[in-house]
Motif scaffolding. Structure first.
Motif, mmCIF file in Angstrom:
data_model
loop_
_atom_site.group_PDB
_atom_site.id
_atom_site.type_symbol
_atom_site.label_atom_id
_atom_site.label_comp_id
_atom_site.label_asym_id
_atom_site.label_seq_id
_atom_site.Cartn_x
_atom_site.Cartn_y
_atom_site.Cartn_z
ATOM 1 N N VAL A 158 26.472 26.603 51.815
ATOM 2 C CA VAL A 158 27.130 26.864 53.103
ATOM 3 C C VAL A 158 26.926 28.339 53.476
ATOM 4 N N CYS A 184 25.470 23.449 58.028
ATOM 5 C CA CYS A 184 26.248 23.901 56.865
ATOM 6 C C CYS A 184 26.899 25.259 57.089
ATOM 7 N N GLY A 205 27.115 19.256 58.931
ATOM 8 C CA GLY A 205 27.900 20.036 57.981
ATOM 9 C C GLY A 205 28.554 21.221 58.665
ATOM 10 N N HIS A 231 28.480 16.732 53.481
ATOM 11 C CA HIS A 231 28.655 16.470 54.914
ATOM 12 C C HIS A 231 28.105 15.111 55.353
#
Ligand code: KIV
Length: 266
Positions: A158, A184, A205, A231
């Protein structure tokens, strides 16, 4: 067809944000799956460079070539009647100068029936985005996790640098991108970027507050082998159905049940 009639153009796609209509996007890489995805009424289809991983079996998106992307995009473009079709520019076709980027994106639009390209970048790619847009080529930007930079990033984690994410998305919009994928990133950053932009954000995400969402088709169908990212939501278990159907066929060939009278000519 479950969605609005008539093909989704770039202006219609962008207008969905102002209209408050969420945008559903999915990947597709070939004629039959693109036709099925299109018939389900999504607004956008992405011929993603994820084809390198989910179809070609590579561990990153880096190996897929421009010719291979065009091969897949051509099949998808031939199948789709409704959705806007966006094609990923593969690494490193847009890192080699503006002229080579226009040449690569121009081939995608000339040799397929697809309408737009996507490239990974924001502020760092503003010049390329502006050049493609001034050549009449619609560009979707891609900020946050950039899978083509996996080796530089050290993985697919992330991305949390709020300032960089906000700057990248704003720069992509100012350069003329018609939409921006946010991959992300924390949901609150995606929400703030979405609120600050005129163009739609398409999350993967990136939480529920983006203007739209995109998923990899094989993940959605439960066709991806092994662990999928957090996700992802699998809406079917087609891997299990696929193997069960093939195993039944194998058994019926062995025990003589296939072909039966219905499949036999006299
Ligand atoms: O290649 C791809 O499938 C993508 C999506 C994950 C956004 O870029």
């Amino acid at each position: 067809m479950l969605s609005t009639p008539g093909p989704i153009t770039v202006p219609k796609f962008v207008g969905m944000k102002a209209a408050g209509s969420k945008i559903a996007m999915l990947t597709a890489y070939d004629f039959p799956t693109a036709a099925l995805v299109d018939s389900a009424g999504v607004e956008g289809i992405l011929v993603g460079d994820s084809v390198a991983m989910v179809v070609q079996g590579h561990s990153t998106t880096l190996p897929v070539t421009l010719d291979q992307m065009i091969y897949h995009a051509e099949m998808v473009g031939r199948a789709v009647r409704h959705a806007l079709v966006v094609v990923d520019m593969p690494f490193p076709t847009y890192h080699l100068g503006i002229h080579r980027a226009i040449e690569a994106a121009g081939r995608i639009l000339k040799e397929t029936r697809c309408q737009a390209v996507k490239l990974e970048g924001g502020a760092d790619q503003a010049e390329v985005i502006a050049a493609l847009v001034s050549a009449g080529i619609p560009v979707m930007a891609h900020c946050g996790l950039r899978p083509q930079s996996v080796h530089q990033l050290g993985g697919y984690g992330v991305q949390r640098d709020r300032q960089r994410l906000m700057t990248d998305a704003a720069a992509a919009q100012e350069a003329g991108a018609f939409a921006c994928v946010l991959e992300c990133i924390p949901a609150d950053i995606a929400r703030d970027i979405t609120a600050s932009l005129r163009i739609p954000t398409i999350g993967i995400g990136a939480g529920p507050d983006c203007d739209g969402q995109v998923l990899v088709l094989h993940d959605l169908l439960g066709l991806t082998a092994g662990r999928v990212p957090r996700h992802v939501k699998a809406y079917a278990d087609q891997q299990q159905q696929f193997v069960a159907a093939v195993a039944q066929y194998r058994d019926e060939v062995r025990n003589g049940a296939f072909p039966g009278p219905d499949q036999t000519f006299h």
